[in-house]
Design a protein around this motif. Structure first.
Motif, PDB file in Angstrom:
ATOM      1  N   PRO A 124       0.841  -1.212   0.000  1.00 40.98           N
ATOM      2  CA  PRO A 124       0.000   0.000   0.000  1.00 40.98           C
ATOM      3  C   PRO A 124       0.872   1.258   0.000  1.00 40.98           C
ATOM      4  CG  PRO A 124      -0.844  -1.603   1.561  1.00 40.98           C
ATOM      5  CD  PRO A 124       0.457  -2.167   1.045  1.00 40.98           C
ATOM      6  N   GLY A 125       0.493   2.215  -0.799  1.00 39.01           N
ATOM      7  CA  GLY A 125       1.264   3.469  -0.897  1.00 39.01           C
ATOM      8  C   GLY A 125       2.239   3.459  -2.065  1.00 39.01           C
ATOM      9  N   ASP A 126       2.562   2.276  -2.582  1.00 38.19           N
ATOM     10  CA  ASP A 126       3.479   2.193  -3.727  1.00 38.19           C
ATOM     11  C   ASP A 126       2.846   2.843  -4.959  1.00 38.19           C
ATOM     12  OD1 ASP A 126       5.372   0.864  -2.294  1.00 38.19           O
ATOM     13  OD2 ASP A 126       5.100  -1.098  -3.232  1.00 38.19           O
ATOM     14  N   GLU A 127       3.698   3.363  -5.816  1.00 40.44           N
ATOM     15  CA  GLU A 127       3.197   3.992  -7.042  1.00 40.44           C
ATOM     16  C   GLU A 127       3.578   3.166  -8.266  1.00 40.44           C
ATOM     17  OE1 GLU A 127       3.835   8.167  -7.482  1.00 40.44           O
ATOM     18  OE2 GLU A 127       3.056   8.587  -5.460  1.00 40.44           O
ATOM     19  N   SER A 146      -5.858   0.041  -7.200  1.00 37.33           N
ATOM     20  CA  SER A 146      -5.849   1.430  -6.765  1.00 37.33           C
ATOM     21  C   SER A 146      -7.062   1.718  -5.878  1.00 37.33           C
ATOM     22  CB  SER A 146      -5.738   2.368  -7.973  1.00 37.33           C
ATOM     23  OG  SER A 146      -6.960   2.871  -8.345  1.00 37.33           O
ATOM     24  N   GLY A 150      -4.750   0.481  -2.016  1.00 40.98           N
ATOM     25  CA  GLY A 150      -3.917   1.656  -1.704  1.00 40.98           C
ATOM     26  C   GLY A 150      -2.724   1.827  -2.633  1.00 40.98           C
ATOM     27  N   VAL A 152      -1.098   3.555  -5.870  1.00 43.35           N
ATOM     28  CA  VAL A 152      -1.352   4.748  -6.690  1.00 43.35           C
ATOM     29  C   VAL A 152      -0.941   4.415  -8.124  1.00 43.35           C
ATOM     30  CG1 VAL A 152      -0.788   7.201  -7.001  1.00 43.35           C
ATOM     31  CG2 VAL A 152      -0.855   6.193  -4.683  1.00 43.35           C
ATOM     32  N   LYS A 171       9.052   7.356  -5.150  1.00 41.13           N
ATOM     33  CA  LYS A 171       7.932   6.516  -4.711  1.00 41.13           C
ATOM     34  C   LYS A 171       7.514   5.494  -5.776  1.00 41.13           C
ATOM     35  CE  LYS A 171       5.537  10.195  -3.247  1.00 41.13           C
ATOM     36  NZ  LYS A 171       4.332  10.927  -3.006  1.00 41.13           N
TER      37      LYS A 171
END
Ligand code: PLP
Ligand SMILES: N[C@@H](CCSC[C@H](N)C(=O)O)C(=O)O
Length: 451
Positions: A124-127, A146, A150, A152, A171
């Protein structure tokens, strides 16, 4: 316009890990004479030497869920349970590793299953950076990640390296590329994007979906990718009789992570489908040779009759040089436009030899309307934003006699009213590109037989 002759794709197999996998029936390493490290890829595809106890020339289907152990406290054997490992699947994976010039290859139940295994590396939070022209199922899985996990996801025009540069950052964990893209047949510069990505974040993974070309035409790992995957449902198996997905990578730690997911979730390819995929791979070279020769002739036929055709074998493709710098062939999927979705529908429905079907890479030729079929899971608003023409027709060319294919397509174009008869043949009526100075008369379907 003739495409450049096929050039050899893969470098010598340098990374294949032979350790710990020499139990029957793993494939033996190829050993050409004259000091070469490997045979040409077309030979490697059919090279089947193994350590089978009976010397079977076709690898047996180990249709067994479990394997007896020599001891209650573990034993010292390679297999215990088919979810964890199976000799037929192992043989396939070892064979694929050779063909893909990968340290490790893994085989799962579908192309989307392969992408699922790969994206489970994300947190989660990874792009993720990916394209704006993507197979619909890939788009659907990324949207799911997405919305629910979570992650992106940035969709940009990956055919423009500057667009990737604009969103890349520390990121960025993954850059997911498709080339040629499905269905707009746009080309993505894998080496430049791989370099850019690794400079921004050395841990970021460049992942390439190689379904449109297959290992016989391009090897993304040799071009700088960290992971390559493809739908084995397409060219690798070639007969639309199985679903499969294959993954290749060079970093053993990444290979282990993905294997963990396969064992934990149970998505490894079944023994029977592993056998069928192995059988299909043997004829990949000859199938692709014929399919792309047919595709080239058909692309030239349509273009010469005034249609806007997207195919990297045509000199008119805006990224012709880029494609040929990365691949040894143009593949066998092309698309063309008519300017009118209703007209396209009539063409597709008037074809007989060309089956109306999703998918590609099969020995049979297929015709489809991506916006209504393979890419229908991308909503109409997003399709419009991404400039996907609703009228686009995709042709997936098979191994039939090319004159029969052209004849059937001609009849469909005439029957649908997509061409006008001219003194020396016929010409597209509705495309923006259609320009003719000749006196035109509307096509009469009865004239189709005269074409
Ligand atoms: C480019 C591309 N990648 C991946 C897939 C997924 O493969 P599968 O249908 O085997 O899950 C498809 C088609 O389905 C595809 O066209
Ligand atoms: N109904 C399926 C459509 C599969 S499309 C298969 C192939 N990738 C293609 O491009 O034709 C779905 O929703 O996934």
């Amino acid at each position: 316009m003739a495409a450049p002759p096929n050039k050899p794709v893969s470098k010598a197999i340098a990374r294949l890990d032979q350790d710990g996998h020499d139990l029957p029936p793993s494939p033996a390493p190829s050993s050409p004479r004259n000091g070469r490290r490997r045979y040409a890829l077309a030979t490697e595809l059919v090279y089947t030497d193994s350590k089978d106890q009976y010397g079977s020339s076709s690898i047996p289907i180990y249709q067994s869920a479990t394997f007896k152990q020599s001891s209650a406290i573990g034993g010292n054997q390679e297999y215990d349970y088919t979810r964890s490992g199976n000799p037929t699947r192992t043989h396939l994976e070892r064979h694929l590793a050779k063909v893909m010039n990968a340290h490790r290859a893994l085989a799962v139940g579908s192309g989307m299953g392969a992408l699922d295994v790969i994206t489970r590396i994300l947190r989660p939070g990874d792009e993720v950076i990916t394209g704006d022209d993507l197979y619909g199922g890939t788009n659907r899985l990324l949207t799911y990640l997405s919305v629910n996990q979570g992650i992106v996801v940035h969709h940009v025009d990956t055919t423009n390296v500057d667009c990737v540069r604009g969103v890349i950052s520390k990121k960025t964990s993954m850059v997911l590329l498709e080339t040629p893209t499905n269905p707009l047949i746009k080309i993505v510069d894998i080496p430049s994007i791989a370099k850019l990505t690794h400079a921004a974040n050395e841990k970021a993974l460049v992942v390439v979906d190689n379904t449109m070309l297959s290992p016989i035409l391009s090897n993304p790992l040799d071009l700088g990718a960290d992971i390559v995957y493809e739908s084995g449902t397409k060219y690798l198996s070639g007969h639309h009789d199985i679903m499969a997905g294959v993954i290749g990578c060079n970093d053993p730690a990444i290979g282990d992570k993905m294997y963990f997911t396969i064992n934990a979730t149970g998505c490894g390819l079944t023994p029977n489908d592993s056998f069928l995929l192995l059988r299909g791979i043997k004829t990949l070279g000859i199938r692709m040779e014929k399919q792309q020769r047919n595709a080239q002739t058909i692309a030239e036929f349509l273009e010469s009759h005034g249609f806007r055709v997207r195919y990297p074998g045509l000199k008119s493709h805006p990224q012709y040089d880029l494609h040929w710098s990365m691949a040894s062939g143009a593949g066998a999927v092309l698309s063309f436009e008519t300017g009118d979705p209703a007209l396209s529908t009539r063409i597709v429905e008037a074809a007989r030899l060309w089956g109306i079907s999703v998918s590609f890479g099969c020995v049979n030729s297929l015709i489809s309307m991506p916006c209504q079929m393979s890419h229908a899971s991308i909503d109409a608003k997003t399709r419009k934003e991404r400039q996907m023409p609703e009228d686009i027709i995709r042709l997936c060319v098979g191994i039939e006699d090319v004159n029969d294919l052209i004849d059937d397509l001609s009849q469909a174009l005439v029957q649908a009213g997509a061409v006008t008869i001219t003194l020396d043949g016929f010409h597209a009526t509705a495309t923006a590109a259609a320009q003719t100075t000749e006196k035109e008369t509307p096509a009469d379907p009865a004239d189709a037989s005269a074409l």
